[in-house]
Every structure is written in C-alpha cells, then in structure tokens.
Write a protein that holds these residues in place. Structure first.
Motif, PDB file in Angstrom:
ATOM      1  N   THR A   1      11.159   1.114  -9.078  1.00 34.09           N
ATOM      2  CA  THR A   1       9.833   0.524  -8.894  1.00 34.09           C
ATOM      3  C   THR A   1       9.479  -0.488  -9.978  1.00 34.09           C
ATOM      4  OG1 THR A   1       8.935   2.450 -10.058  1.00 34.09           O
ATOM      5  CG2 THR A   1       8.908   2.549  -7.666  1.00 34.09           C
ATOM      6  N   SER A   2      10.426  -0.829 -10.834  1.00 35.54           N
ATOM      7  CA  SER A   2      10.130  -1.762 -11.935  1.00 35.54           C
ATOM      8  C   SER A   2       9.819  -3.150 -11.402  1.00 35.54           C
ATOM      9  CB  SER A   2      11.347  -1.899 -12.851  1.00 35.54           C
ATOM     10  OG  SER A   2      11.665  -0.675 -13.440  1.00 35.54           O
TER      11      SER A   2
ATOM     12  N   ALA B   1      17.463   0.342 -16.343  1.00 37.88           N
ATOM     13  CA  ALA B   1      18.075  -0.979 -16.219  1.00 37.88           C
ATOM     14  C   ALA B   1      17.096  -1.935 -15.540  1.00 37.88           C
ATOM     15  CB  ALA B   1      19.399  -0.919 -15.480  1.00 37.88           C
ATOM     16  N   LEU B   2      15.868  -1.451 -15.312  1.00 38.03           N
ATOM     17  CA  LEU B   2      14.768  -2.320 -14.851  1.00 38.03           C
ATOM     18  C   LEU B   2      15.078  -3.043 -13.541  1.00 38.03           C
ATOM     19  CD1 LEU B   2      13.834  -3.811 -18.358  1.00 38.03           C
ATOM     20  CD2 LEU B   2      12.583  -2.045 -17.108  1.00 38.03           C
ATOM     21  N   VAL B   3      15.748  -2.355 -12.628  1.00 38.59           N
ATOM     22  CA  VAL B   3      16.045  -2.959 -11.323  1.00 38.59           C
ATOM     23  C   VAL B   3      15.550  -2.051 -10.195  1.00 38.59           C
ATOM     24  CG1 VAL B   3      18.055  -4.279 -12.076  1.00 38.59           C
ATOM     25  CG2 VAL B   3      18.361  -1.923 -11.274  1.00 38.59           C
ATOM     26  N   ASN B   4      15.574  -2.585  -8.996  1.00 34.63           N
ATOM     27  CA  ASN B   4      15.073  -1.847  -7.841  1.00 34.63           C
ATOM     28  C   ASN B   4      16.160  -1.050  -7.135  1.00 34.63           C
ATOM     29  OD1 ASN B   4      13.366  -4.836  -7.706  1.00 34.63           O
ATOM     30  ND2 ASN B   4      12.323  -2.931  -8.170  1.00 34.63           N
ATOM     31  N   ILE B   5      17.412  -1.391  -7.403  1.00 36.36           N
ATOM     32  CA  ILE B   5      18.521  -0.598  -6.847  1.00 36.36           C
ATOM     33  C   ILE B   5      19.743  -0.770  -7.759  1.00 36.36           C
ATOM     34  CG2 ILE B   5      19.482  -2.406  -5.305  1.00 36.36           C
ATOM     35  CD1 ILE B   5      18.987   1.295  -4.303  1.00 36.36           C
TER      36      ILE B   5
ATOM     37  N   LEU C   1       3.045  12.131 -13.036  1.00 36.21           N
ATOM     38  CA  LEU C   1       2.536  10.783 -12.811  1.00 36.21           C
ATOM     39  C   LEU C   1       3.516   9.855 -13.506  1.00 36.21           C
ATOM     40  CD1 LEU C   1      -1.178  11.535 -13.749  1.00 36.21           C
ATOM     41  CD2 LEU C   1      -0.149  11.583 -11.463  1.00 36.21           C
ATOM     42  N   ALA C   2       4.475   9.360 -12.749  1.00 35.63           N
ATOM     43  CA  ALA C   2       5.520   8.513 -13.340  1.00 35.63           C
ATOM     44  C   ALA C   2       5.010   7.074 -13.339  1.00 35.63           C
ATOM     45  CB  ALA C   2       6.801   8.624 -12.533  1.00 35.63           C
ATOM     46  N   ILE C   3       5.170   6.422 -14.453  1.00 31.62           N
ATOM     47  CA  ILE C   3       4.623   5.078 -14.581  1.00 31.62           C
ATOM     48  C   ILE C   3       5.742   4.058 -14.339  1.00 31.62           C
ATOM     49  CG2 ILE C   3       3.221   3.564 -16.033  1.00 31.62           C
ATOM     50  CD1 ILE C   3       1.961   6.374 -15.530  1.00 31.62           C
ATOM     51  N   PRO C   4       5.616   3.271 -13.265  1.00 33.99           N
ATOM     52  CA  PRO C   4       6.615   2.219 -13.046  1.00 33.99           C
ATOM     53  C   PRO C   4       6.637   1.254 -14.228  1.00 33.99           C
ATOM     54  CG  PRO C   4       5.306   2.565 -11.065  1.00 33.99           C
ATOM     55  CD  PRO C   4       4.637   3.342 -12.169  1.00 33.99           C
TER      56      PRO C   4
END
Ligand code: P71
Length: 458
Positions: free
Chosen positions: A53-54, A259-263, A406-409
C-alpha cells in the motif's frame, strides 16, 4: 506534542470518498461483518495493512519507465539482484511476486513430517506455509512479548532458552531452519536487537543449523536498533542492516513492506544446492529466475525502494508518525500494545472490551466499530485470525493477545489523517461498554479471517 513533519511533498493525489454512518451500517452487514469484504472505495482511512500500500516516489515511478521486459536477463533484474546482495549479502537472489511465495518455495523444499520450524512468532502466511508442508511451527519469542503493558525495547527477541530446549528435545536434524521475523509483526511490529540476532545466530550455528530472516520490515528493525542499542547510534541504517543479515544464512522478503512497492518479494540464500532446488520450483510456479513473477519495471521499483527505505529522514518520519497516533490514544487512556511498533499501532482489544470473551471475538467487534464510527479499516489480530486446533492435542487454543492492528501505509497518509483516526477511536472508547461480541456464521479451516462471515451477538 511533537508533530511529525512529512519529509516529502505531494505530487499526485487520490480522492477519498465519504460515506455516512447509515451507509456504513448497510455496507458492513453486506460484508458479513468482515472488513476484508468491503470495497476499498467505501473506506475512508485504510489501515488494513502496510503491505503493498506504499506510495512510490517520483524516483521509483521514473525507474518503472526504464523497465526492460525481456524474458531473460532484464537489466532491471541485475540492478535488483545487486541491490539485494549489497544490503543482505547472500549469494543467491530469487525474485518472487510476493513474500509468501518465497516462504512456500523454502518450506516445501526443506519442511516435511517430523520437522520443526521455530521463529520468534510466525506470521500467519509463514505459519500456513510451514504447516501445509507438514512441519510444526513454533513461536519462541521472549515471554515479555505477551504482556501488552511491558515496555521492553526489543520485544521481538527470540527466547534463547526456549530455542536451546527445542534443539535438545527434537534434535538438530529435525530443525531444517531457524527463522527470525524482523520486525516481529504478530507480536506488534516489535524489533529484535542486534545482540539477540547475534546470540540466536551463535546458538543456531553451534548446532549446525541455519538462520533465515523473515525480513519484510528490516529497515524499521534497523532504525530501532540505531535508536535503542547504544553501540549503533552512529552507524548508518545500511551498515546496521548489513550487520544484521551477516549473522544469518538467508532471508524471505515481502518487498510490499520495506521495499516501498505495491508488489514483489524475494528469497535470498547462501546455500547453492538449496537454491538450485528452489529455482526449479520457481520456474514451475512463478517464472524464469530473472523475473520470478514480476515485470522488469517492478524489479526496478523494488531496487530503488530498497535504497530509499534506508534514508534516515524517511525512517524517522515513519516511526514518529506511528508513535504520534499511539501518543494521541494513550493520552486519552486507550489501551494499546506497548511499546508502539514500527509499522502499526495495535489496539489492545482485550483491555478495551474486557466484557467480551475470546470466543466472542473482541478484536473483531472493535474492528467493526472502527468502520462504523469513522470508515476506518483495521485488522483483527486475535481469536479470529489465530485461534486454532492444537496440532498435537486437537484442543481449541486461543492466542494470548487480542488486538486490532492499525497498520500505517508508507508515505500515504498525513499526520492530519492520524489525528482523525485517533479522534474516532477515542469516541469509541468512551462508549465501549455498549459494544457486543460476535459469532462466526461460516468460515474455512485455514486463514479463516480472510473470508469468514460473522454476525454481532444480541
Ligand atoms: C501484513 C501482511 C500482509 C497480509 C497478510 C495476511 C493478512 C493480511 C495482510 C505479510 C507478511 C508479513 C511477514 C512478517 C510474511 C508476509 C507475507 N504481511 N511475513 O502484515 O508481515 O508477505 O503478503 O508479500 O506474501 O499486513 P506477502
């Protein structure tokens, strides 16, 4: 109160649509009181996960335009491989499309009946992959991890005594690998200290065993080491990460986190024979070894994200933003898991709703309230996710902690959004006595929290 300042400015925005409380009552009912079933457009602040979700940076997006989509030998693979090798230091890098495939490749190769896989605490996908390959998954974290009030700075630490006893009890031949999850997600995003990593490594290698990290949030773990372990105050995050990994033999990685990616994901190992076995499977289920289920552009985004996540300004804001939300809540008396973790605030559902027993899913009841009150989506990490029949005795066992995460993107929400979330939770806390438990209407046996349908008790 220190107000964390975003170390970035916003170039592209995404609209958030509002719903009314009446609309949300209808939506959650239709979703079977399971927030996994709610369309994301009906969510105001989505804290379901920090995974995939980054927000990517302009640097990552421009890297995606440089994607080389060759089937074999894409230049982005080499950049990805060299970046992973620089940080992790292992010989072989096997790309996968997400972390659980790395786990599946590993445990389907080394696991099997009669084998034991210890970890500080297995994350649920790891546990599922271990168990479905007929190994026994064991959580050997220090006892402090189970006390939500205990302020231990490294609550993710492995209990070396428990690990030594396991080796004595089942014998080193039946432990294909020792895992260490950094940070320890299921225990609250808690870090593992460098000292504990070193000592776990010594114990593991003394018995001729291998140590493999579940490294999703390695940069957050490294930042905590820098903050909390005196000898590391002046070291760079890169140097700390390199030292952490130097004590192990490999890692599974979900690139969807640090790694700051969506997949994306990977498995990285020193063992060449194991790598050969795993690579053969990879070709069958994911793809050729230079792309592993990803596009060339995705590999480039991972390579660039792995560099960005090591920036100290980024990590400082990251950890401070999560801590800010936690502070707003503790100041209002809302019980949360202490100390606050790296990627999420964990509400102590058992502390907030002591009148709801574990069999009535207090965490799920609170999750439903969060949606109704503020359109906020969190995730239950308690009885719905983890209650299961004991593999050895067949008895129903409940987890020690009942939490809502509550996970923070990463780089997605502002500190203003955090304030909104805190205010909604505080309102719920003020009327907590009215909240009722839940029951399951239907659910599968494995990973049931994804698809269970529930209903509130009268
Ligand atoms: C998280 C996730 C993603 C998730 C998974 C299940 C339910 C809800 C959300 C994924 C992890 C993780 C650790 C420590 C391996 C994975 C799997 N976490 N280890 O926390 O936290 O990675 O999703 O890329 O397959 O929301 P993957």
């Amino acid at each position: 109160m220190k107000y964390p300042l975003e170390p970035f400015k916003i170039k592209v925005v995404e609209r958030i649509r509002h719903t009314t409380r009446e609309e949300r009552e209808e939506i959650i009912k239709e979703a079977g009181y399971n927030v996994f079933n709610i369309p994301a457009e009906k969510i105001h602040i989505d804290l379901l996960t920090d995974s995939g979700t980054s927000a990517m940076s302009d640097n990552q997006w421009s890297g995606m335009m440089l994607g080389d989509e060759s089937y074999a030998g894409s230049r982005n693979f080499y950049n990805f491989r060299d970046t992973v090798k620089d940080i992790f230091g292992y010989q072989h890098v096997i790309p996968t499309h997400q972390g659980r495939v790395a786990e599946n490749l590993l445990f389907s190769t080394i696991g099997g009946p009669g084998t034991y896989i210890p970890n500080n605490i297995h994350f649920d996908t790891t546990r599922a992959n271990v168990q479905s390959n007929h190994s026994i998954a064991l959580d050997l974290v220090i006892d402090e991890a189970y006390d939500p009030e205990c302020d231990h700075p490294f609550k993710g630490n492995m209990d070396l005594d428990k690990l030594e006893k396991l080796v004595q009890r089942v014998g080193p031949d039946n432990i294909p690998v020792v895992m260490l999850t950094i940070t320890n997600n299921s225990g609250g995003g808690q870090p593992v200290s460098m000292q504990n990593i070193r000592e776990t490594s010594e114990l593991t290698h003394r018995h001729g065993l291998k140590l493999v990290f579940d490294a999703c949030r390695f940069a957050e773990n490294a930042y905590f080491i820098k903050q909390r372990e005196a000898a590391y105050a002046d070291k760079t995050i890169l140097a700390i990460a390199q030292e952490m990994f130097s004590y192990g033999d490999g890692a599974t990685m979900s690139a969807k986190k640090d790694a700051l990616v969506n997949i994306g994901g990977f498995l990285t190992l020193n063992d060449s024979a194991l790598t050969r076995q795993v690579t053969n499977k990879l070709i069958m289920i994911e793809g050729f070894p230079t792309y592993g289920g990803l596009a060339g552009r995705d590999l480039e985004a991972v390579a660039r994200g792995l560099r960005e996540v090591l920036e100290e300004e980024y990590l400082e804001f990251r950890v401070e933003q999560v801590a800010y939300l936690a502070r707003c809540l503790t100041e209002a008396g809302v019980p949360i898991l202490k100390p606050v973790g790296g990627h999420a605030v964990y509400l102590n559902a058992r502390g907030i709703l002591p009148h709801i027993p574990s069999e009535q899913f207090p965490g799920q009841a609170l999750t439903v309230e969060l949606y109704l009150e503020g359109g906020i989506r969190g995730v239950e990490i308690g009885s719905l996710m983890f209650a299961q029949k004991d593999q050895e005795t067949g008895k129903m066992t409940y987890p020690e902690l009942e939490m809502v995460r509550l996970a923070i993107p990463r780089r997605v929400y502002t500190t203003g959004h955090m304030r909104y979330v805190a205010e909604a939770i505080i309102r719920i806390y003020q009327r907590r006595g009215e909240i009722k438990g839940m029951e399951i209407l239907e659910a599968p046996e494995v990973l049931r929290h994804f698809t269970a349908r529930m209903k509130p008790l009268d």
